[in-house]
Scaffold this active site. Structure first.
Site, PDB file in Angstrom:
ATOM      1  N   CYS A 148     -98.126  41.859  29.201  1.00 50.76           N
ATOM      2  CA  CYS A 148     -97.607  40.719  28.420  1.00 50.76           C
ATOM      3  C   CYS A 148     -98.454  40.318  27.221  1.00 50.76           C
ATOM      4  O   CYS A 148     -97.967  40.312  26.094  1.00 50.76           O
ATOM      5  CB  CYS A 148     -97.438  39.502  29.328  1.00 50.76           C
ATOM      6  SG  CYS A 148     -96.136  39.725  30.517  1.00 50.76           S
TER       7      CYS A 148
HETATM    8  N1  LIG Z   1     -94.821  41.492  34.391  1.00 45.10           N
HETATM    9  C1  LIG Z   1     -95.281  40.376  33.870  1.00 45.10           C
HETATM   10  O1  LIG Z   1     -96.462  40.002  34.064  1.00 45.10           O
HETATM   11  C2  LIG Z   1     -94.369  39.493  33.064  1.00 45.10           C
HETATM   12  C3  LIG Z   1     -94.766  38.181  32.790  1.00 45.10           C
HETATM   13  C4  LIG Z   1     -93.940  37.356  32.028  1.00 45.10           C
HETATM   14  C5  LIG Z   1     -92.756  37.873  31.540  1.00 45.10           C
HETATM   15  N2  LIG Z   1     -92.387  39.148  31.810  1.00 45.10           N
HETATM   16  C6  LIG Z   1     -91.113  39.641  31.286  1.00 45.10           C
HETATM   17  O2  LIG Z   1     -90.189  39.724  32.363  1.00 45.10           O
HETATM   18  C7  LIG Z   1     -89.287  40.807  32.138  1.00 45.10           C
HETATM   19  C8  LIG Z   1     -89.315  41.720  33.336  1.00 45.10           C
HETATM   20  O3  LIG Z   1     -90.638  42.185  33.493  1.00 45.10           O
HETATM   21  P1  LIG Z   1     -91.117  42.973  34.789  1.00 45.10           P
HETATM   22  O4  LIG Z   1     -92.593  43.129  34.632  1.00 45.10           O
HETATM   23  O5  LIG Z   1     -90.564  42.355  36.015  1.00 45.10           O
HETATM   24  O6  LIG Z   1     -90.392  44.385  34.529  1.00 45.10           O
HETATM   25  P2  LIG Z   1     -90.300  45.628  35.539  1.00 45.10           P
HETATM   26  O7  LIG Z   1     -90.218  46.828  34.669  1.00 45.10           O
HETATM   27  O8  LIG Z   1     -91.353  45.540  36.582  1.00 45.10           O
HETATM   28  O9  LIG Z   1     -88.890  45.422  36.282  1.00 45.10           O
HETATM   29  C9  LIG Z   1     -87.674  45.440  35.622  1.00 45.10           C
HETATM   30  C10 LIG Z   1     -86.586  45.886  36.598  1.00 45.10           C
HETATM   31  O10 LIG Z   1     -85.327  45.802  35.916  1.00 45.10           O
HETATM   32  C11 LIG Z   1     -84.540  46.922  36.297  1.00 45.10           C
HETATM   33  N3  LIG Z   1     -83.495  47.133  35.281  1.00 45.10           N
HETATM   34  C12 LIG Z   1     -83.586  47.746  34.097  1.00 45.10           C
HETATM   35  N4  LIG Z   1     -82.413  47.690  33.437  1.00 45.10           N
HETATM   36  C13 LIG Z   1     -81.553  47.028  34.252  1.00 45.10           C
HETATM   37  C14 LIG Z   1     -80.205  46.650  34.133  1.00 45.10           C
HETATM   38  N5  LIG Z   1     -79.490  46.920  33.053  1.00 45.10           N
HETATM   39  N6  LIG Z   1     -79.638  46.007  35.169  1.00 45.10           N
HETATM   40  C15 LIG Z   1     -80.357  45.712  36.282  1.00 45.10           C
HETATM   41  N7  LIG Z   1     -81.628  46.044  36.449  1.00 45.10           N
HETATM   42  C16 LIG Z   1     -82.233  46.677  35.442  1.00 45.10           C
HETATM   43  C17 LIG Z   1     -85.532  48.042  36.452  1.00 45.10           C
HETATM   44  O11 LIG Z   1     -85.019  49.086  37.262  1.00 45.10           O
HETATM   45  C18 LIG Z   1     -86.728  47.321  37.081  1.00 45.10           C
HETATM   46  O12 LIG Z   1     -86.681  47.340  38.495  1.00 45.10           O
HETATM   47  C19 LIG Z   1     -89.742  41.459  30.819  1.00 45.10           C
HETATM   48  O13 LIG Z   1     -89.027  40.910  29.755  1.00 45.10           O
HETATM   49  C20 LIG Z   1     -91.188  41.034  30.705  1.00 45.10           C
HETATM   50  O14 LIG Z   1     -91.637  41.002  29.377  1.00 45.10           O
HETATM   51  C21 LIG Z   1     -93.163  39.979  32.572  1.00 45.10           C
END
Ligand SMILES: NC(=O)c1ccc[n+]([C@@H]2O[C@H](COP(=O)([O-])OP(=O)(O)OC[C@H]3O[C@@H](n4cnc5c(N)ncnc54)[C@H](O)[C@@H]3O)[C@@H](O)[C@H]2O)c1
Length: 439
Positions: free
Chosen positions: A267
């Site tokens: 992030c």
């Molecule tokens: N990881 C962090 O620390 C964090 C913190 C704050 C914000 N975010 C934001 O949160 C969001 C998710 O991050 P994350 O780390 O959980 O991502 P991640 O990659 O761990 O998980 C995302 C999930 O979404 C699924 N996916 C992809 N396309 C899809 C679709 N069309 N329909 C359904 N599922 C789908 C993937 O298979 C995956 O399991 C991002 O925008 C990220 O920037 C992440």
């Protein structure tokens, strides 16, 4: 409430479990059948402290599917799909739009009121600009009538995701209209255990607030790292003492003011870059964001310089810690990984050890480095070792290493002041480097 969580990754899986643990009926949805299978079987699809216990305890209210349209049968859908950075550093909405397309098809054949909550990090302007039109077109409904749209990001750190979700500093809600915001506020009031302030606002204000928070925090980290660099060159100085007092000023605050290594993870680096891209696109000079990033990138060279002053020809280097912070296996943009790559590319023999990420680190470095099975083994093999991630276990380094003298560069001032066993020289970053403590 009936809630669908779309995207069962590092954030979505914990959120689904947290919502179910508070009595909501939760449907987890992902395009990845493996994540769906695991959650449906009552197993955590990702590693996160406390997640498995929460999933096991709420199993009867948690189910999972790959069918995105099924989300339309719930009251609220929360989207936590990836928003990868494009080549300029802006976030792409491609996965959000793909999910909205399928969710919209489900909404088209339902008539109950439904709120779509975007929780992924998006570029400010995305909800009104791209997501709302896509949702309206796919569902055949108008936002503000039988459909609501919110933007409500999570403020979490990997490794403490569940606690951060249960006890947030605030709940940020961008809303298309007050009915949508009311539904989301009601859902979160039933989740938070610390009675946090709710800040409700327009969609674009919430989108900007999200990346502004992270950009401000990264600015603090780079500021503290600049102070650490200065203290390393200023006789008698100690960054810990300076930032300890600095943080007592309530205008500043002590969090994220450590003075150590670069920020990393999925992030901070990219949110800061996206803030800069947005500012430039709308005609504002992003001087602070760009300076923060430049200072951050420079930290690897700062550390490599310290390491190289201690290395003699033929010496080997050990890196303790490859995850970007303790309590997570995520190695993305981690300082330990960046240092290992730089030193290996410069021709040094590099050994690495991390309590949970050695294998992933060795793989990511394409075999440039050798993995050790413990901190003790790494110290045996290294002439200079660097504590790059402040895992608590590194505060208790094993003594006695075959009579060999090892220099330990303690980037986080983790080792006790009286640490050492006669065979170790400790160099603490953030203090004058020529005053390294031989013990
Ligand atoms: N990881 C962090 O620390 C964090 C913190 C704050 C914000 N975010 C934001 O949160 C969001 C998710 O991050 P994350 O780390 O959980 O991502 P991640 O990659 O761990 O998980 C995302 C999930 O979404 C699924 N996916 C992809 N396309 C899809 C679709 N069309 N329909 C359904 N599922 C789908 C993937 O298979 C995956 O399991 C991002 O925008 C990220 O920037 C992440």
């Amino acid at each position: 409430m009936q809630v669908a969580v779309i995207g069962l990754g590092k954030l979505g899986a914990p959120l689904a479990a947290v919502l179910a643990s508070k009595g909501n009926e939760v449907l987890g949805i992902d395009v990845n059948p493996e994540a769906v299978r695991l959650l449906d079987e009552g197993r955590a699809p990702v590693e996160e402290p406390g997640l498995q216990e929460l999933v096991s305890g709420a199993q009867e209210r948690l189910s999972a599917t790959t069918d995105l349209a099924a989300a339309a049968e719930s009251d609220v859908s929360i989207l936590l799909v990836p928003t990868p950075s494009d080549e300029r550093g802006a976030f792409s909405n491609e996965h959000v739009l793909a999910a909205v397309e399928e969710l919209g098809a489900g909404l088209r054949v339902q008539d109950r009121y439904h709120v779509v909550v975007v929780a992924s990090t998006v570029m400010p302007g995305s909800c009104e600009g791209e997501i709302r039109p896509a949702l309206e077109s796919a569902s055949g409904r108008r936002v503000g009538e039988t459909l609501g749209l919110c933007y409500s990001p999570e403020f979490i750190a990997l490794g403490s995701v569940i606690r951060d979700m249960l006890e947030p500093d605030m709940v940020l809600i961008g809303e298309s209209d007050s009915r949508a915001g009311d539904v989301h506020e009601q859902l979160y009031k039933g989740v938070c255990e610390n009675d946090p302030p709710f800040r409700r606002m327009s969609l674009v204000n919430a989108e900007l607030t999200k990346i502004a928070v992270n950009t401000y925090v990264t600015m603090k980290i780079s500021y503290a790292n600049t102070l650490a660099d200065m203290c390393e060159r200023l006789p008698g100085a100690d960054v810990e003492v300076v930032t300890g007092a600095l943080g007592l000023d309530t205008r500043i605050g002590g969090k994220y003011l450590r003075g150590a290594l670069s920020y990393g993870g999925p992030c901070f680096p990219r949110d800061n870059k996206a803030f800069g891209v947005l500012a430039r696109d709308i005609g504002t000079e992003p001087l602070l964001a760009e300076a923060t990033d430049a200072v951050n990138v420079a930290q690897t060279d700062r550390l490599a310089r310290v390491v190289q002053t201690r290395l003699e020809a033929g010496n080997s280097v050990g890196i303790l810690g490859l995850s970007y912070k303790p309590d997570t296996a995520v190695i993305e943009e981690s300082p330990g990984l960046a240092l290992a790559r730089l030193l290996a590319n410069a021709g040094h023999e590099v050994h690495v050890y991390d309590p949970v990420a050695t294998e992933a680190g060795v793989k990511a470095l394409g075999g440039l480095v050798q993995g050790a099975s413990s901190a003790a083994e790494l110290l045996e093999k290294s002439d200079v070792a660097v504590i790059a991630t402040p895992w608590p276990e590194f505060a208790d380094l094993p003594a006695g290493r075959n009579g060999k003298r090892t220099v330990v560069i303690d980037c986080w001032r983790l080792l006790p002041e009286d640490a050492g066993d006669g065979a170790v020289e400790i160099v603490r970053l953030g203090r004058p480097l020529e005053e390294a403590t031989p013990v």
